[in-house]
Design a protein around this motif. Structure first.
Motif, PDB file in Angstrom:
ATOM      1  N   HIS A  92       0.821  -1.216   0.000  1.00 24.22           N
ATOM      2  CA  HIS A  92       0.000   0.000   0.000  1.00 24.22           C
ATOM      3  C   HIS A  92       0.856   1.267   0.000  1.00 24.22           C
ATOM      4  CE1 HIS A  92      -3.408  -2.630   0.672  1.00 24.22           C
ATOM      5  NE2 HIS A  92      -2.788  -3.141   1.712  1.00 24.22           N
ATOM      6  N   ALA A  93       1.990   1.210  -0.703  1.00 24.55           N
ATOM      7  CA  ALA A  93       2.821   2.404  -0.839  1.00 24.55           C
ATOM      8  C   ALA A  93       2.046   3.486  -1.582  1.00 24.55           C
ATOM      9  CB  ALA A  93       4.101   2.071  -1.601  1.00 24.55           C
ATOM     10  N   LEU A  94       2.249   4.733  -1.175  1.00 22.11           N
ATOM     11  CA  LEU A  94       1.567   5.841  -1.837  1.00 22.11           C
ATOM     12  C   LEU A  94       2.225   6.199  -3.158  1.00 22.11           C
ATOM     13  CD1 LEU A  94       0.801   8.195   1.180  1.00 22.11           C
ATOM     14  CD2 LEU A  94      -0.668   6.492   0.111  1.00 22.11           C
ATOM     15  N   ASP A  95       3.527   5.944  -3.271  1.00 26.44           N
ATOM     16  CA  ASP A  95       4.228   6.254  -4.521  1.00 26.44           C
ATOM     17  C   ASP A  95       5.537   5.482  -4.557  1.00 26.44           C
ATOM     18  OD1 ASP A  95       4.757   7.358  -6.995  1.00 26.44           O
ATOM     19  OD2 ASP A  95       4.409   9.421  -6.353  1.00 26.44           O
ATOM     20  N   TYR A  96       6.160   5.507  -5.745  1.00 26.55           N
ATOM     21  CA  TYR A  96       7.393   4.763  -5.993  1.00 26.55           C
ATOM     22  C   TYR A  96       8.320   5.698  -6.761  1.00 26.55           C
ATOM     23  CZ  TYR A  96      10.152   0.564  -7.234  1.00 26.55           C
ATOM     24  OH  TYR A  96      11.133  -0.391  -7.372  1.00 26.55           O
ATOM     25  N   LEU A  97       9.230   6.340  -6.042  1.00 17.70           N
ATOM     26  CA  LEU A  97      10.154   7.290  -6.660  1.00 17.70           C
ATOM     27  C   LEU A  97      11.365   6.538  -7.203  1.00 17.70           C
ATOM     28  CD1 LEU A  97      10.140  10.185  -4.019  1.00 17.70           C
ATOM     29  CD2 LEU A  97       9.058  10.179  -6.271  1.00 17.70           C
ATOM     30  N   LEU A  98      11.575   6.661  -8.494  1.00 23.19           N
ATOM     31  CA  LEU A  98      12.692   5.977  -9.136  1.00 23.19           C
ATOM     32  C   LEU A  98      13.857   6.956  -9.281  1.00 23.19           C
ATOM     33  CD1 LEU A  98      13.424   3.223 -10.361  1.00 23.19           C
ATOM     34  CD2 LEU A  98      12.662   4.109 -12.583  1.00 23.19           C
ATOM     35  N   LYS A  99      14.966   6.635  -8.635  1.00 22.76           N
ATOM     36  CA  LYS A  99      16.154   7.493  -8.691  1.00 22.76           C
ATOM     37  C   LYS A  99      16.779   7.432 -10.087  1.00 22.76           C
ATOM     38  CE  LYS A  99      17.322   6.326  -3.880  1.00 22.76           C
ATOM     39  NZ  LYS A  99      18.323   5.647  -3.018  1.00 22.76           N
ATOM     40  N   PRO A 100      17.328   8.552 -10.567  1.00 22.44           N
ATOM     41  CA  PRO A 100      17.290   9.893  -9.959  1.00 22.44           C
ATOM     42  C   PRO A 100      15.969  10.590 -10.275  1.00 22.44           C
ATOM     43  CG  PRO A 100      18.527   9.980 -11.987  1.00 22.44           C
ATOM     44  CD  PRO A 100      18.130   8.534 -11.800  1.00 22.44           C
ATOM     45  N   TYR A 101      15.523  11.443  -9.402  1.00 23.19           N
ATOM     46  CA  TYR A 101      14.292  12.196  -9.617  1.00 23.19           C
ATOM     47  C   TYR A 101      14.526  13.637  -9.170  1.00 23.19           C
ATOM     48  CZ  TYR A 101      13.934  11.004  -4.673  1.00 23.19           C
ATOM     49  OH  TYR A 101      14.210  10.829  -3.350  1.00 23.19           O
ATOM     50  N   GLY A 102      13.705  14.539  -9.692  1.00 24.02           N
ATOM     51  CA  GLY A 102      13.829  15.950  -9.362  1.00 24.02           C
ATOM     52  C   GLY A 102      12.753  16.398  -8.394  1.00 24.02           C
ATOM     53  N   ARG A 103      12.752  17.687  -8.108  1.00 24.78           N
ATOM     54  CA  ARG A 103      11.817  18.206  -7.117  1.00 24.78           C
ATOM     55  C   ARG A 103      10.367  18.105  -7.592  1.00 24.78           C
ATOM     56  NH1 ARG A 103      10.851  24.269  -4.764  1.00 24.78           N
ATOM     57  NH2 ARG A 103       9.491  23.614  -3.052  1.00 24.78           N
ATOM     58  N   THR A 104      10.140  18.273  -8.898  1.00 23.14           N
ATOM     59  CA  THR A 104       8.768  18.182  -9.401  1.00 23.14           C
ATOM     60  C   THR A 104       8.188  16.799  -9.138  1.00 23.14           C
ATOM     61  OG1 THR A 104       9.168  19.829 -11.122  1.00 23.14           O
ATOM     62  CG2 THR A 104       7.306  18.345 -11.446  1.00 23.14           C
ATOM     63  N   ARG A 105       8.985  15.767  -9.400  1.00 19.81           N
ATOM     64  CA  ARG A 105       8.509  14.394  -9.148  1.00 19.81           C
ATOM     65  C   ARG A 105       8.314  14.170  -7.644  1.00 19.81           C
ATOM     66  NH1 ARG A 105       6.093  10.812  -8.281  1.00 19.81           N
ATOM     67  NH2 ARG A 105       6.264   8.611  -8.914  1.00 19.81           N
ATOM     68  N   PHE A 106       9.186  14.751  -6.833  1.00 20.40           N
ATOM     69  CA  PHE A 106       9.049  14.655  -5.379  1.00 20.40           C
ATOM     70  C   PHE A 106       7.739  15.298  -4.925  1.00 20.40           C
ATOM     71  CE2 PHE A 106       9.695  16.548  -1.163  1.00 20.40           C
ATOM     72  CZ  PHE A 106      10.101  15.444  -0.426  1.00 20.40           C
ATOM     73  N   GLN A 107       7.412  16.453  -5.486  1.00 19.57           N
ATOM     74  CA  GLN A 107       6.173  17.138  -5.113  1.00 19.57           C
ATOM     75  C   GLN A 107       4.946  16.349  -5.551  1.00 19.57           C
ATOM     76  OE1 GLN A 107       7.168  20.944  -6.971  1.00 19.57           O
ATOM     77  NE2 GLN A 107       7.276  21.900  -4.946  1.00 19.57           N
ATOM     78  N   GLN A 108       5.056  15.639  -6.669  1.00 16.02           N
ATOM     79  CA  GLN A 108       3.948  14.784  -7.095  1.00 16.02           C
ATOM     80  C   GLN A 108       3.693  13.679  -6.071  1.00 16.02           C
ATOM     81  OE1 GLN A 108       5.269  13.494 -10.956  1.00 16.02           O
ATOM     82  NE2 GLN A 108       4.522  15.333 -12.009  1.00 16.02           N
ATOM     83  N   ALA A 109       4.773  13.157  -5.503  1.00 19.59           N
ATOM     84  CA  ALA A 109       4.622  12.129  -4.466  1.00 19.59           C
ATOM     85  C   ALA A 109       3.935  12.706  -3.232  1.00 19.59           C
ATOM     86  CB  ALA A 109       5.986  11.549  -4.100  1.00 19.59           C
ATOM     87  N   LEU A 110       4.316  13.924  -2.842  1.00 17.80           N
ATOM     88  CA  LEU A 110       3.673  14.553  -1.686  1.00 17.80           C
ATOM     89  C   LEU A 110       2.205  14.857  -1.970  1.00 17.80           C
ATOM     90  CD1 LEU A 110       6.324  17.014  -0.213  1.00 17.80           C
ATOM     91  CD2 LEU A 110       5.833  14.646   0.408  1.00 17.80           C
ATOM     92  N   ALA A 111       1.881  15.137  -3.225  1.00 13.96           N
ATOM     93  CA  ALA A 111       0.477  15.362  -3.580  1.00 13.96           C
ATOM     94  C   ALA A 111      -0.343  14.101  -3.337  1.00 13.96           C
ATOM     95  CB  ALA A 111       0.365  15.798  -5.037  1.00 13.96           C
ATOM     96  N   ARG A 112       0.265  12.942  -3.551  1.00 10.03           N
ATOM     97  CA  ARG A 112      -0.437  11.684  -3.271  1.00 10.03           C
ATOM     98  C   ARG A 112      -0.647  11.497  -1.769  1.00 10.03           C
ATOM     99  NH1 ARG A 112       1.201   6.904  -7.504  1.00 10.03           N
ATOM    100  NH2 ARG A 112       0.958   8.134  -9.403  1.00 10.03           N
TER     101      ARG A 112
END
Length: 240
Positions: A92-112
């Motif tokens: 039940h992970a909210l998101d899956y950040l694949l390295k490397p990622y930038g701040r925009t992708r990080f903010q998308q994860a926080l939006a989730r």
């Protein structure tokens, strides 16, 4: 303020997460772990609301970390490997950040994260409002978990600063309300204020005992709640 734990064995990865998180309001970094066993320990100790979790960790994997927990916080995986995405969402992970990622992708994860919070809150409010003028259920907290509890299962409530300790038959939870605010939500036909610091569910009261100058309500779980002199009149009106 959402409490956040970072779990990654790479210092640069933790630094990047720390940098991005520091630019976002409403989030507090409470700790960092460099391996799996340390992550388990810090989650138990710090009880974060949200964990950014790497998968490949010394000691044990991110999945093994979650498997060792009784209560799961919100989780966002942050990893260099895309092969584990399906398993990540089984936890039940909210998101899956694949390295490397930038701040925009990080903010998308926080939006989730924000969306998940809003969804849970909306569901909780619907459940709380299902009933008459008094709340048949209340939202209580145990560590990082928000629990919807039947009001009738509450034995008594104890003031705890700006919050309340809520005692069930064998369990203690936390309400993020003051005792006066919580009392207004509960049915006065069941819940009686017996002390400035205590509220008792009379459905679970067994007897009122006198010990010297002090009186106590004894409940069905053998808890004893002190009655102050200024509130004794309410019990007498109820025949207790």
């Amino acid at each position: 303020m959402k409490r956040v734990l970072l779990v990654d064995d790479e210092p640069d990865a933790r630094q990047l997460l720390r940098q991005y998180l520091g630019q976002e309001p409403g989030y507090e970094l409470v700790g960092e772990a460099r391996d799996g066993p340390e992550a388990v320990q810090l989650i138990h100790t710090l009880q974060p609301d949200l964990v950014f979790l790497d998968i490949q960790l010394p000691g044990c994997s991110g999945f093994e970390v979650l498997a060792r927990l009784e209560q799961l916080p919100q989780v966002i995986f942050s990893t260099a490997y895309d092969a584990h995405a399906l398993q990540a969402f089984e936890f039940h992970a909210l998101d899956y950040l694949l390295k490397p990622y930038g701040r925009t992708r990080f903010q998308q994860a926080l939006a989730r994260v924000a969306y998940d919070d809003a969804r849970v809150e909306a569901l909780a409010q619907r459940l709380l409002q299902a009933g008459g003028p008094y709340a048949p259920r209340v939202i209580l907290h145990k560590g990082t978990r928000r629990l919807i509890v039947e009001a009738r299962s509450i034995r008594y409530v104890e003031a705890y600063g700006d919050y309340c300790k809520v005692y069930l038959h064998t369990e203690q939870l936390l309400a993020l309300n003051g005792i006066s605010e919580l009392a207004q939500k509960l049915d006065p036909a069941l819940f009686c204020r017996v002390h400035r610091s205590y509220l008792v569910n009379l459905a679970h009261a067994q007897e009122v005992v006198q010990e010297g100058r002090r009186r106590y309500v004894v409940l069905d779980n053998q808890a004893r709640v002190r009655v102050s002199s200024s509130y004794q009149g309410q019990l007498r009106q109820l025949g207790l």
